[in-house]
Design a protein around this motif. Structure first.
Motif, PDB file in Angstrom:
ATOM      1  N   LEU A  16       0.843  -1.169   0.000  1.00 17.01           N
ATOM      2  CA  LEU A  16       0.000   0.000   0.000  1.00 17.01           C
ATOM      3  C   LEU A  16       0.887   1.229   0.000  1.00 17.01           C
ATOM      4  O   LEU A  16       2.005   1.212   0.511  1.00 17.01           O
ATOM      5  N   VAL A  17       0.387   2.313  -0.587  1.00 24.80           N
ATOM      6  CA  VAL A  17       1.109   3.573  -0.551  1.00 24.80           C
ATOM      7  C   VAL A  17       0.265   4.554   0.234  1.00 24.80           C
ATOM      8  O   VAL A  17      -0.882   4.812  -0.106  1.00 24.80           O
ATOM      9  N   THR A  18       0.809   5.088   1.301  1.00 26.05           N
ATOM     10  CA  THR A  18       0.106   6.050   2.131  1.00 26.05           C
ATOM     11  C   THR A  18       0.954   7.299   2.261  1.00 26.05           C
ATOM     12  O   THR A  18       2.100   7.234   2.721  1.00 26.05           O
TER      13      THR A  18
ATOM     14  N   VAL B 253      -4.098  -3.584 -10.543  1.00 26.39           N
ATOM     15  CA  VAL B 253      -3.316  -4.539 -11.333  1.00 26.39           C
ATOM     16  C   VAL B 253      -1.934  -3.966 -11.609  1.00 26.39           C
ATOM     17  O   VAL B 253      -0.908  -4.629 -11.421  1.00 26.39           O
ATOM     18  N   GLY B 254      -1.895  -2.719 -12.078  1.00 22.59           N
ATOM     19  CA  GLY B 254      -0.622  -2.082 -12.378  1.00 22.59           C
ATOM     20  C   GLY B 254       0.240  -1.878 -11.152  1.00 22.59           C
ATOM     21  O   GLY B 254       1.465  -2.060 -11.192  1.00 22.59           O
ATOM     22  N   GLU B 255      -0.381  -1.507 -10.045  1.00 20.80           N
ATOM     23  CA  GLU B 255       0.377  -1.278  -8.811  1.00 20.80           C
ATOM     24  C   GLU B 255       1.003  -2.566  -8.292  1.00 20.80           C
ATOM     25  O   GLU B 255       2.172  -2.591  -7.883  1.00 20.80           O
ATOM     26  N   ILE B 256       0.223  -3.640  -8.284  1.00 21.82           N
ATOM     27  CA  ILE B 256       0.755  -4.922  -7.825  1.00 21.82           C
ATOM     28  C   ILE B 256       1.905  -5.371  -8.723  1.00 21.82           C
ATOM     29  O   ILE B 256       2.944  -5.833  -8.245  1.00 21.82           O
ATOM     30  N   ALA B 257       1.726  -5.217 -10.037  1.00 17.21           N
ATOM     31  CA  ALA B 257       2.784  -5.605 -10.974  1.00 17.21           C
ATOM     32  C   ALA B 257       4.054  -4.802 -10.726  1.00 17.21           C
ATOM     33  O   ALA B 257       5.168  -5.352 -10.747  1.00 17.21           O
TER      34      ALA B 257
ATOM     35  N   VAL C  97      -1.444   0.651 -17.044  1.00 19.34           N
ATOM     36  CA  VAL C  97      -0.169   1.322 -17.312  1.00 19.34           C
ATOM     37  C   VAL C  97       0.035   2.480 -16.343  1.00 19.34           C
ATOM     38  O   VAL C  97       1.134   2.665 -15.797  1.00 19.34           O
ATOM     39  N   ALA C  98      -1.021   3.264 -16.105  1.00 23.08           N
ATOM     40  CA  ALA C  98      -0.908   4.373 -15.153  1.00 23.08           C
ATOM     41  C   ALA C  98      -0.606   3.864 -13.751  1.00 23.08           C
ATOM     42  O   ALA C  98       0.237   4.431 -13.029  1.00 23.08           O
ATOM     43  N   GLY C  99      -1.288   2.790 -13.344  1.00 23.29           N
ATOM     44  CA  GLY C  99      -1.021   2.220 -12.024  1.00 23.29           C
ATOM     45  C   GLY C  99       0.417   1.767 -11.893  1.00 23.29           C
ATOM     46  O   GLY C  99       1.069   1.991 -10.855  1.00 23.29           O
TER      47      GLY C  99
END
Length: 366
Positions: A33-35, A186-190, A220-222
């Motif tokens: 997670l990003v906080t 999806v993008g963040e996890i990748a 792609v943005a994620g």
């Protein structure tokens, strides 16, 4: 009438883990997670799953007997779309059973689309033909989020509600509801998994499906936004399939231009499978690969250490949710509340969980 809960037996074991068959069970979301701009480096965040991925068939909803649902998919071929269709077909069968619909009262579905996700013209032509048949509900997964405005306006003029699935459209006001995956996630996890796999430093590239599709834009943005949390990682190139003549040749060019490339992110099943089919230079250190959608080819690649892992969706559940939502739109207005946007969490699949029955709903091959 009472509620009838209909869950296909083939998914029951997986859904008990994913949807809370027991109160003490929770879903593992294997991602960071990003906080406030800070990356939490824990690889497991446990959160309670509150809504089932396979919805209840609530027979108190006065859906229209004999309703015709027309589905125009981004594609009709491939493991992902086959599972979407199976989920839709099961939802139709379950609704007919739960409501006791017989003969002319049975709800029905048609499933059409191009054989290639990039064939926007074919999708537009199919939509024109489908709308001319005046279905009760239209379900659409848009190959190009900007190219269907005329068809959406025609549906509105004819009183046909539209439910989007998988990929939406630019003018969201034309859509009654959306059912799909949290593609930013999806993008963040990748990005997180690829960063960790290459030691949080090095060069990576993104090999992507068509830029015109909303789901791909979000992935792609994620990915690019999340990978920015690692200042020692450089994204050397982002290649889109609809921006080049030959995607395989374009990917090979990136590999040739960047002999020290450390990792690649492939944004959907087609691109992931295409990359795996490419001949690799065995004299060089292997490039770490993260893909999307747990196809049979990618499952084999994970087991053979050719792919570190895949971010996967639940296409069956997506299809099921889409059809039940579509049928709910046939109920009298204001008699039922329809959640506008539902996004199913993706899951990270690697060698440590690929044979775990709890993740079977995310694996596409039988």
């Amino acid at each position: 009438m009472k509620k009838a809960v209909v869950i296909p037996a083939v998914l029951l074991a997986a859904l008990c883990t994913l949807t809370g068959c027991k109160k003490e069970e929770v879903q593992k979301v294997i991602a960071p997670l990003v906080t406030d701009g800070q990356t939490t480096e824990s690889t497991e965040e446990v959160q309670e799953e509150t809504d089932p991925v396979i919805p209840e068939i609530d027979t108190t909803v006065e859906i229209q007997a004999g309703a015709r649902v027309a589905v125009v998919s981004k594609s009709t071929s491939g493991e992902f779309w086959n599972l979407v269709k199976k989920g839709m077909e099961q939802a139709i069968a379950d609704v007919n059973e739960a409501y006791g619909f017989q003969k002319d009262d049975q709800v029905t579905m048609t499933f059409e689309g191009a054989s290639d996700e990039k064939d926007v013209e074919s999708q537009v032509n199919t939509l024109d033909a489908v709308i001319a048949e005046n279905p009760d509900v239209l379900c659409i997964s848009a190959s190009d989020m900007d190219s269907l405005q005329a068809q959406l306006e025609a549906a509105k003029e004819n009183g046909i509600p539209v439910v989007a699935f998988d990929s939406g459209v630019s003018d969201s006001k034309m859509i009654r509801a959306f059912r799909g995956t949290d593609n930013t996630r999806v993008g963040e996890i990748a990005a997180y998994r690829l960063a960790v796999s290459i030691g949080k430093m090095g060069k990576v590239a993104v090999f992507s499906a068509q830029e015109k599709t909303q789901s791909i834009q979000e992935r792609v943005a994620g990915f690019t936004n999340y990978i920015a949390n690692y200042p020692d990682i450089e994204v050397v190139d982002v290649i889109y399939q609809d921006q080049v003549d030959d995607m395989t040749a374009a990917m090979q060019e990136v590999l040739d231009k960047n002999p020290q490339l450390d990792g690649v992110f492939c944004t959907n099943a087609d691109i992931s499978d295409m990359y795996l089919d490419m001949e690799k230079d065995e004299t060089k250190d292997p490039v770490v690969m993260v893909g999307v959608d747990a196809t049979a080819k990618q499952q084999d690649a994970i087991r053979n250490n050719k792919e570190v892992g895949v971010v996967s969706q639940q296409p069956y559940a997506m299809g099921y949710q889409t059809i039940w939502t579509a049928l709910m739109t046939t109920a009298p207005k204001k008699s039922v509340e329809i959640t506008r946007n539902v996004r199913i969490d993706p899951a990270w699949i690697d060698g440590s969980v690929i044979d775990d029955p709890a993740y079977s709903a995310y694996l596409y091959a039988n």
